[in-house]
Design a protein around this motif. Sequence first.
Motif, PDB file in Angstrom:
ATOM      1  N   TYR A 127      -9.198 -34.258  10.373  1.00  0.00           N
ATOM      2  CA  TYR A 127      -9.684 -34.645   9.051  1.00  0.00           C
ATOM      3  C   TYR A 127      -8.620 -34.467   7.965  1.00  0.00           C
ATOM      4  N   TYR A 128      -7.376 -34.748   8.319  1.00  0.00           N
ATOM      5  CA  TYR A 128      -6.266 -34.644   7.374  1.00  0.00           C
ATOM      6  C   TYR A 128      -6.358 -35.791   6.375  1.00  0.00           C
ATOM      7  N   GLY A 129      -6.379 -35.473   5.083  1.00  0.00           N
ATOM      8  CA  GLY A 129      -6.524 -36.480   4.037  1.00  0.00           C
ATOM      9  C   GLY A 129      -5.217 -36.984   3.464  1.00  0.00           C
ATOM     10  N   GLY A 130      -4.086 -36.473   3.935  1.00  0.00           N
ATOM     11  CA  GLY A 130      -2.789 -36.917   3.429  1.00  0.00           C
ATOM     12  C   GLY A 130      -2.355 -36.107   2.225  1.00  0.00           C
ATOM     13  N   ASN A 131      -1.226 -36.539   1.640  1.00  0.00           N
ATOM     14  CA  ASN A 131      -0.732 -35.889   0.418  1.00  0.00           C
ATOM     15  C   ASN A 131      -0.359 -36.918  -0.631  1.00  0.00           C
ATOM     16  N   GLY A 132      -0.866 -38.124  -0.440  1.00  0.00           N
ATOM     17  CA  GLY A 132      -0.668 -39.240  -1.368  1.00  0.00           C
ATOM     18  C   GLY A 132      -1.388 -40.446  -0.814  1.00  0.00           C
ATOM     19  N   ASP A 133      -1.446 -41.494  -1.616  1.00  0.00           N
ATOM     20  CA  ASP A 133      -2.149 -42.698  -1.178  1.00  0.00           C
ATOM     21  C   ASP A 133      -1.477 -43.335   0.031  1.00  0.00           C
ATOM     22  N   GLU A 134      -2.268 -43.622   1.058  1.00  0.00           N
ATOM     23  CA  GLU A 134      -1.800 -44.450   2.165  1.00  0.00           C
ATOM     24  C   GLU A 134      -1.730 -45.895   1.660  1.00  0.00           C
ATOM     25  N   VAL A 135      -1.008 -46.754   2.361  1.00  0.00           N
ATOM     26  CA  VAL A 135      -0.840 -48.152   1.938  1.00  0.00           C
ATOM     27  C   VAL A 135      -2.199 -48.819   1.732  1.00  0.00           C
ATOM     28  N   SER A 136      -3.097 -48.642   2.699  1.00  0.00           N
ATOM     29  CA  SER A 136      -4.412 -49.290   2.592  1.00  0.00           C
ATOM     30  C   SER A 136      -5.233 -48.702   1.444  1.00  0.00           C
ATOM     31  N   THR A 137      -5.087 -47.419   1.177  1.00  0.00           N
ATOM     32  CA  THR A 137      -5.801 -46.795   0.063  1.00  0.00           C
ATOM     33  C   THR A 137      -5.301 -47.349  -1.266  1.00  0.00           C
ATOM     34  N   ALA A 138      -3.989 -47.445  -1.423  1.00  0.00           N
ATOM     35  CA  ALA A 138      -3.422 -47.993  -2.663  1.00  0.00           C
ATOM     36  C   ALA A 138      -3.895 -49.426  -2.872  1.00  0.00           C
ATOM     37  N   TYR A 139      -3.921 -50.195  -1.792  1.00  0.00           N
ATOM     38  CA  TYR A 139      -4.386 -51.586  -1.880  1.00  0.00           C
ATOM     39  C   TYR A 139      -5.844 -51.643  -2.334  1.00  0.00           C
ATOM     40  N   LEU A 140      -6.696 -50.823  -1.712  1.00  0.00           N
ATOM     41  CA  LEU A 140      -8.113 -50.834  -2.081  1.00  0.00           C
ATOM     42  C   LEU A 140      -8.352 -50.321  -3.494  1.00  0.00           C
ATOM     43  N   LYS A 141      -7.602 -49.331  -3.907  1.00  0.00           N
ATOM     44  CA  LYS A 141      -7.735 -48.854  -5.291  1.00  0.00           C
ATOM     45  C   LYS A 141      -7.445 -49.986  -6.274  1.00  0.00           C
ATOM     46  N   ASP A 142      -6.435 -50.784  -5.954  1.00  0.00           N
ATOM     47  CA  ASP A 142      -6.098 -51.929  -6.798  1.00  0.00           C
ATOM     48  C   ASP A 142      -7.230 -52.960  -6.805  1.00  0.00           C
ATOM     49  N   VAL A 143      -7.775 -53.247  -5.626  1.00  0.00           N
ATOM     50  CA  VAL A 143      -8.892 -54.193  -5.530  1.00  0.00           C
ATOM     51  C   VAL A 143     -10.084 -53.672  -6.322  1.00  0.00           C
ATOM     52  N   PHE A 144     -10.417 -52.403  -6.146  1.00  0.00           N
ATOM     53  CA  PHE A 144     -11.557 -51.819  -6.857  1.00  0.00           C
ATOM     54  C   PHE A 144     -11.334 -51.839  -8.367  1.00  0.00           C
ATOM     55  N   GLU A 145     -10.126 -51.535  -8.800  1.00  0.00           N
ATOM     56  CA  GLU A 145      -9.814 -51.554 -10.234  1.00  0.00           C
ATOM     57  C   GLU A 145     -10.041 -52.947 -10.818  1.00  0.00           C
ATOM     58  N   LYS A 146      -9.607 -53.958 -10.099  1.00  0.00           N
ATOM     59  CA  LYS A 146      -9.800 -55.345 -10.562  1.00  0.00           C
ATOM     60  C   LYS A 146     -11.282 -55.708 -10.589  1.00  0.00           C
ATOM     61  N   CYS A 147     -12.038 -55.256  -9.596  1.00  0.00           N
ATOM     62  CA  CYS A 147     -13.477 -55.540  -9.570  1.00  0.00           C
ATOM     63  C   CYS A 147     -14.183 -54.854 -10.734  1.00  0.00           C
ATOM     64  N   LEU A 148     -13.814 -53.599 -10.991  1.00  0.00           N
ATOM     65  CA  LEU A 148     -14.454 -52.864 -12.080  1.00  0.00           C
ATOM     66  C   LEU A 148     -14.074 -53.417 -13.447  1.00  0.00           C
ATOM     67  N   ASP A 149     -12.953 -54.107 -13.497  1.00  0.00           N
ATOM     68  CA  ASP A 149     -12.499 -54.717 -14.746  1.00  0.00           C
ATOM     69  C   ASP A 149     -12.954 -56.179 -14.845  1.00  0.00           C
ATOM     70  N   SER A 150     -13.993 -56.532 -14.096  1.00  0.00           N
ATOM     71  CA  SER A 150     -14.462 -57.916 -14.042  1.00  0.00           C
ATOM     72  C   SER A 150     -15.574 -58.148 -15.064  1.00  0.00           C
ATOM     73  N   ASP A 151     -16.110 -59.342 -15.056  1.00  0.00           N
ATOM     74  CA  ASP A 151     -17.189 -59.701 -15.966  1.00  0.00           C
ATOM     75  C   ASP A 151     -18.573 -59.386 -15.411  1.00  0.00           C
ATOM     76  N   TYR A 152     -18.640 -58.771 -14.257  1.00  0.00           N
ATOM     77  CA  TYR A 152     -19.941 -58.447 -13.672  1.00  0.00           C
ATOM     78  C   TYR A 152     -20.594 -57.289 -14.407  1.00  0.00           C
ATOM     79  N   ASP A 153     -21.893 -57.430 -14.679  1.00  0.00           N
ATOM     80  CA  ASP A 153     -22.643 -56.370 -15.342  1.00  0.00           C
ATOM     81  C   ASP A 153     -23.002 -55.249 -14.360  1.00  0.00           C
ATOM     82  N   ASN A 154     -23.239 -55.612 -13.117  1.00  0.00           N
ATOM     83  CA  ASN A 154     -23.640 -54.650 -12.092  1.00  0.00           C
ATOM     84  C   ASN A 154     -22.773 -54.837 -10.859  1.00  0.00           C
TER      85      ASN A 154
END
Length: 176
Positions: A127-154
């Motif tokens: 259950y090692y969580g790393g010591n920084g963002d893995e490539v896939s984590t950084a990618y998903l954080k970017d995707v999530f940030e863009k989704c949260l910055d969208s025009d969707y209300d919910n």
Amino acid sequence: GMEGYIGSVMLDVFFEEIYTELDKKDTGVLVIANVNPYGMKYMRRYNENNVDLNRNFILDWSSFDLTSNKDYPEVKEFLQPEGKIGNALWHEAGFYLSLGKTAITDGADTISDALLTGQYEYPQGVYYGGNGDEVSTAYLKDVFEKCLDSDYDNIVHIDLHSGYGPRYNMVIFNSV
């Protein structure tokens, strides 16, 4: 990782039974099918760097305490035994003896907490969580940030996990 197989089945159900009923004018759907292809290929929960991606989504690594799991060091000897396995039968017997000893000396809750919390100090440990963002984590954080910055209300985020709770039962978490 290995949860990708269950996720694939759930996506089939979603697209066959739910997606067709959605009002596409008012509803957008973003599907991310698998973020750990290594884990899926090798039936493991961790990626090629032994990082459990479920424990790698840390908002700010610079302020995160990598020593936050105080229970893991107490049971590290049990969770990360040294040496070769040798005879499988003796190894298995030794595992259960060690489990019993560790549960008695440190407590079953300590073992459970050490595992469920994840840990960030021992790269070869479970259950090692790393010591920084893995490539896939950084990618998903970017995707999530863009989704949260969208025009969707919910926005509804569904993250499937197959290893928590009683066997053959679904557990739903609500993250607020």
